[in-house]
Structures are given as structure tokens and as C-alpha cells.
Design a protein around this motif. Structure first.
Motif: not given
Length: 331
Positions: A149-174
Motif C-alpha cells: 500500500l505504501e509503495e504502490r498506492g491504493l489505486p494499484a491495489l484496487h485495480a488488482e482486486l478488480q482483476r482477481v475478483d471483479p465482483v468484489a472490485g465493483a462492490r468495494i469503493q476505490p
């Protein structure tokens, strides 16, 4: 529509001889609705303890901004499940469900009535209905994700979540750090998306081991609640809320993305002390955020179809009669 005192749910009107579970009372409601005062009165009358159902009260040093009961209130109505963790330490809804049931069973074993009081809907749901059997949190994985989180930032981690779990990625706010990290943690630990875990059927759940009377304290006029929220926020400021947050900011273990520091009021105070807002804007944002929290709480409470709703200022007599009727000779 919410139940009224003349529209009793089956959990209340069922023949008590057919239900031998020990009884408990849940006092629910939006923030600033008067839950603590009502519960403290009944805790003293029944000779029992209050079990806090509040996600901010579990943290030590979050006192003023969380409206933690003062020493006088705690003296006449001891509270359980407050001051359990330091603000940097994790505490989940599953942790709460385990701890709260233990405290309920302890009170019942002493012949006392458990009195659950608070406004954290997820905590009530975890306790009374259960949660999905998600993998337990792993400290090593959490540390690794925090570094990312500190190195890559939250947007990059949320983008990863959208790739591995599109359902959760759409439900969880960025901007939702806590849920983004938890979802990635579950996937990395198990290889199964958190949305799939949550969708899995757990089969029939055993009945909750207590017969619970659910009471919702909420003024019917939203303007009354809004005025109470504003008045309480100003009282917190007069009591030294900003000094409390200054002391928390001085702790190197704390940062603005921790669940404790994202609590309503604390987040706005942290931003203000960072220079992001002036004093007037901070107060405006703090009150608005608290009102929004109350709105979310009321939305959740309307889904509690077996709960009874009362105006805390106009229906105290009805509230007391309802409790006495539920407890019978115990009251």
C-alpha cells in the motif's frame, strides 16, 4: 415499515414456555439517539452490564470523538467490550461476535440479562446471524499488503482486486482501504475470491442461543436527530476532541488509513490537523459525516423486521413497558 409498540414481532409474542433460551435485550439505533442513557438506566435497574456494540469504542484512547461513556456512566452501568485494542491493532466483526457471545454467556451464567447496546450494524449481524467462514487474517500477509500500500498506492491495489475478483472490485469503493486489503488478503491466502467465499452457503444455522428483544431508538423527525448530532459534535470539540486527535497523530504507529482513524469525526479531524481544511470546514464536514453515518445506520435498521421502533424522547414509558413485558418477573 418498522414495527411499532402495537405491532409486535413473533420473537416477542411467542409463548415464552415454548422458548427456553435465556433472554437478552438489544438496544439499537443511529448515533446520538439516546441509546446509552436508556441502556444505563436499565442496566442499573437489572443489576447487569452493558455489552457495547460499537466499532469505535473497542479502541483505547478514542474517547471524546467516539462518545465513549464517561466515568459516572460506567460506575452505574459497567460496559464490556470497550478499550480492547490499541488504535493500530486489528479487530474484526468476527472477533466481536466471538467476544460478545462469550460475555453474554458469562452474564447469563450469573443469572443476569445481557444488554447489547450500540449502532454498528455489522457487529450485530455477525453476532446474531453469523458471517461467512472466511480465512482468518494472517499477520505476515497483512504486513506485506501494508508495505505494498505504501509503495504502490491504493489505486494499484484496487485495480488488482478488480482483476482477481471483479465482483468484489465493483462492490468495494476505490477509496476503501480496509476492505480492499482484506479482499486481497483472502484471495492470496486461499486462491478463492472473497465474493465466492461470501456467496457460499453455510447450510442451516443453529438458532441463536438467546431470545433477543430488539429495540430501535430513533427520533421519527430526522431534523431532531440532526440537531442532536450537531450539538454533540460541538460538545466534543469543547471537551478537547482536537487535542485527543493531536495526541493520536503523535503516535508513529498510527496513520490516516487505519480503521480506527477512519472512524467518523476522527478522519475529518486528522485531515484538518494536516492542514487540509480550515476550522469552519472541519466542523461542517464532521457534522455532515456523522449525519451520513446516521442515515446508513437507519437504512440497515429498517431491514431488521423483528425490531421494535420507539421515539426515545416521547415513548420512554412504552419502552419501559416493552422491556418489563419481555422480561416478566425478571424486571
Amino acid at each position: 415499515m418498522p414495527n411499532t409498540a402495537h405491532d409486535l414481532p413473533s420473537s416477542v409474542v411467542d409463548d415464552p414456555r415454548a422458548d427456553h433460551r435465556p433472554r437478552a435485550i438489544a438496544v439499537m439505533g443511529p448515533t446520538a439517539s439516546g441509546k446509552t442513557d436508556f441502556a444505563a438506566d436499565w442496566a442499573q435497574r437489572l443489576g447487569t452490564d452493558v455489552i457495547s456494540v460499537d466499532s469505535a469504542l473497542v479502541y483505547r484512547r478514542l474517547d471524546i470523538g467516539s462518545a465513549k461513556p464517561d466515568a459516572a456512566t460506567l460506575a452505574r452501568a459497567p460496559h464490556r467490550l470497550i478499550d480492547l485494542r490499541e488504535p493500530h491493532e486489528p479487530y474484526s466483526a468476527a472477533d466481536f461476535a466471538r467476544d460478545a457471545l462469550r460475555e453474554m454467556q458469562d452474564l447469563a451464567a450469573q443469572g443476569r440479562i445481557p444488554l447489547l447496546v450500540g449502532g454498528t450494524g455489522l457487529y450485530f449481524k455477525a453476532l446474531l446471524e453469523g458471517l461467512s467462514d472466511l480465512p482468518e487474517s494472517d499477520p505476515g500477509m497483512r504486513e506485506a499488503l501494508q508495505r505494498e500500500l505504501e509503495e504502490r498506492g491504493l489505486p494499484a491495489l484496487h485495480a488488482e482486486l478488480q482483476r482477481v475478483d471483479p465482483v468484489a472490485g465493483a462492490r468495494i469503493q476505490p477509496g476503501d482501504t480496509q476492505r480492499t486489503l482484506r479482499s486481497l488478503e483472502v484471495f492470496r491466502l486461499s486462491g478463492v475470491p472473497i465474493s465466492e467465499w461470501q456467496a457460499r452457503s453455510r447450510g442451516p444455522r443453529a438458532p441463536f442461543p438467546f431470545r433477543v428483544l430488539k429495540l430501535v431508538l430513533a427520533p421519527p423527525d430526522r431534523a431532531v436527530l440532526h440537531e442532536r448530532i450537531a450539538r454533540r459534535f460541538h460538545a466534543m470539540l469543547s471537551a478537547g476532541f482536537l487535542d485527543e486527535v493531536r495526541a493520536l497523530k503523535a503516535d508513529p504507529r498510527l496513520h490516516a488509513d487505519l480503521p480506527s482513524m477512519r472512524a467518523v469525526g476522527y478522519r475529518q479531524a486528522w485531515q484538518h490537523l494536516d492542514g487540509a481544511t480550515d476550522a469552519a470546514t472541519f466542523v461542517e464536514q464532521g457534522i455532515a459525516a456523522t449525519r451520513h453515518l446516521a442515515k446508513r445506520q437507519l437504512t440497515w435498521l429498517r431491514g431488521e423486521h423483528d425490531a421494535l421502533w420507539f421515539d426515545p424522547s416521547a415513548s420512554r414509558g412504552g419502552l419501559d413497558r416493552m422491556v418489563r413485558g419481555f422480561l416478566g418477573s425478571r424486571a
